[in-house]
Design an enzyme around this catalytic site. Structure first.
Site, short mmCIF file in Angstrom:
data_model
loop_
_atom_site.label_atom_id
_atom_site.label_comp_id
_atom_site.label_asym_id
_atom_site.label_seq_id
_atom_site.Cartn_x
_atom_site.Cartn_y
_atom_site.Cartn_z
N GLY A 49 5.59 113.53 -44.21
CA GLY A 49 6.24 112.40 -43.55
C GLY A 49 7.06 112.69 -42.30
O GLY A 49 7.69 111.79 -41.76
N TRP A 51 6.14 113.32 -39.14
CA TRP A 51 5.71 112.57 -37.95
C TRP A 51 6.11 111.10 -38.10
O TRP A 51 6.55 110.48 -37.13
CB TRP A 51 4.19 112.69 -37.75
CG TRP A 51 3.74 113.97 -37.11
CD1 TRP A 51 4.36 115.18 -37.15
CD2 TRP A 51 2.56 114.14 -36.31
NE1 TRP A 51 3.64 116.10 -36.45
CE2 TRP A 51 2.52 115.50 -35.92
CE3 TRP A 51 1.52 113.31 -35.91
CZ2 TRP A 51 1.50 116.03 -35.13
CZ3 TRP A 51 0.49 113.84 -35.11
CH2 TRP A 51 0.49 115.18 -34.73
N ASP A 69 -2.21 108.71 -46.12
CA ASP A 69 -2.55 110.07 -46.57
C ASP A 69 -3.15 109.99 -47.97
O ASP A 69 -2.98 109.00 -48.68
CB ASP A 69 -1.29 110.95 -46.60
CG ASP A 69 -1.62 112.44 -46.50
OD1 ASP A 69 -1.33 113.05 -45.45
OD2 ASP A 69 -2.18 113.01 -47.47
N ASP A 90 -7.82 107.48 -48.67
CA ASP A 90 -8.70 108.41 -47.96
C ASP A 90 -9.13 107.73 -46.67
O ASP A 90 -9.61 106.59 -46.70
CB ASP A 90 -9.91 108.70 -48.86
CG ASP A 90 -10.80 109.81 -48.30
OD1 ASP A 90 -10.88 109.93 -47.06
OD2 ASP A 90 -11.42 110.52 -49.10
N ASP A 112 -2.42 113.97 -37.60
CA ASP A 112 -2.19 115.39 -37.89
C ASP A 112 -3.06 115.80 -39.07
O ASP A 112 -2.76 116.74 -39.78
CB ASP A 112 -0.68 115.57 -38.22
CG ASP A 112 -0.22 117.02 -38.18
OD1 ASP A 112 -0.87 117.83 -37.51
OD2 ASP A 112 0.80 117.32 -38.82
N LYS A 152 -4.66 116.07 -33.79
CA LYS A 152 -4.84 117.52 -34.00
C LYS A 152 -6.30 117.87 -34.24
O LYS A 152 -7.00 117.16 -34.94
CB LYS A 152 -4.02 117.95 -35.22
CG LYS A 152 -4.29 119.41 -35.61
CD LYS A 152 -3.22 119.98 -36.44
CE LYS A 152 -3.40 119.65 -37.91
NZ LYS A 152 -2.25 120.18 -38.67
C1 SAM Z 1 -0.65 118.99 -41.77
S1 SAM Z 1 -0.54 117.73 -42.99
C2 SAM Z 1 0.32 116.44 -42.15
C3 SAM Z 1 1.80 116.72 -41.91
C4 SAM Z 1 2.53 115.49 -41.39
N1 SAM Z 1 2.09 115.15 -40.05
C5 SAM Z 1 4.03 115.69 -41.32
O1 SAM Z 1 4.55 115.91 -40.23
O2 SAM Z 1 4.70 115.62 -42.37
C6 SAM Z 1 -2.19 117.13 -43.06
C7 SAM Z 1 -2.41 116.00 -44.02
O3 SAM Z 1 -3.75 115.46 -43.87
C8 SAM Z 1 -4.07 114.85 -45.11
N2 SAM Z 1 -5.51 114.54 -45.22
C9 SAM Z 1 -6.55 115.40 -45.17
N3 SAM Z 1 -7.73 114.74 -45.36
C10 SAM Z 1 -7.42 113.43 -45.52
C11 SAM Z 1 -8.21 112.25 -45.76
N4 SAM Z 1 -9.55 112.31 -45.87
N5 SAM Z 1 -7.56 111.05 -45.86
C12 SAM Z 1 -6.20 110.99 -45.75
N6 SAM Z 1 -5.41 112.08 -45.53
C13 SAM Z 1 -6.00 113.29 -45.43
C14 SAM Z 1 -3.61 115.87 -46.14
O4 SAM Z 1 -3.44 115.28 -47.41
C15 SAM Z 1 -2.29 116.39 -45.50
O5 SAM Z 1 -1.16 115.79 -46.09
#
Ligand code: SAM
Length: 198
Positions: A49, A51, A69, A90, A112, A152
């Protein structure tokens, strides 16, 4: 390099952000000012969370942040910041856009999104490109004309094609490598400014 990572880890803790990734958004925002007070922001891959919290601070009480997420985030925005709505979903869910219908359009989409890394650079790149392409498709369905996209991507052979796809939909495209992102990491951020519209 470990020292730099420790620096951002400690800074995030001191500033009450759950992840140091906040600075990868803050640096781009401070340079390009793509989020403005009153904006509606869609944050893809928002957990835990950081961002969303930062975007809520920038857009302020008149704005809204919707964070999506696979995992549920449970943090509250600071006083004076925008309301944050977290949705556990998703991004490949077929009903994704219709679920957001009440919040459309957004002025900014930030992503991200990251795959679970396997250690195989090629596989991780392909998974990241798949997530980034889906984020771009969502941005193109949910942004207002003139809106912005910050995403990203793990670099690899399909990266130039992805940048070209962003270029087709946005008037200006920039590649950002924030100081808080490890030099050895293949992650970079693509910034699409001024959405041309559907
Ligand atoms: C690097 S983290 C994000 C960190 C966040 N921006 C923060 O600052 O707290 C990447 C996120 O992408 C999510 N993610 C990956 N594939 C996903 C999908 N198909 N649908 C939703 N979220 C997904 C993961 O669950 C993970 O929490």
């Amino acid at each position: 390099m470990k020292k730099v990572q420790d620096y951002y880890f400690k800074k995030a803790k001191q500033e009450n952000y759950p992840a140091r990734s906040i600075y990868k958004l803050e640096e781009a925002q401070q340079k390009h000012h793509f989020m403005k007070p009153g904006d509606k922001v869609l944050d893809l891959g928002c957990h835990p969370g950081s961002w969303s919290l930062y975007a809520a601070k920038i857009v302020g009480a008149g704005g809204v942040v919707v964070g999506v997420d696979l995992q549920k985030s449970n943090i509250a925005a600071a006083a004076g910041a925008a309301r944050i709505e977290f949705i556990r979903l998703d991004i490949f869910d077929a009903g994704f856009i219709s679920l957001l219908a009440d919040s459309l359009p957004f002025q900014v989409v930030i992503s991200d999104l990251a795959p679970k890394t396997s250690g195989n650079k090629f596989t991780d790149h392909l998974k990241s490109i798949e997530l980034s392409r889906r984020a771009l498709a969502i941005a193109c369905r949910s942004l207002c004309r003139g809106g912005h996209f910050y995403c990203k991507v793990f670099q690899g052979e399909d990266f130039p094609d992805f940048v070209n796809e962003v270029r087709q939909s946005f008037s200006k495209t920039k590649i950002v490598k924030p100081k808080s992102s490890r030099v050895e990491s293949r992650e970079v951020f693509v910034l699409g400014l001024e959405f041309r519209g559907r």
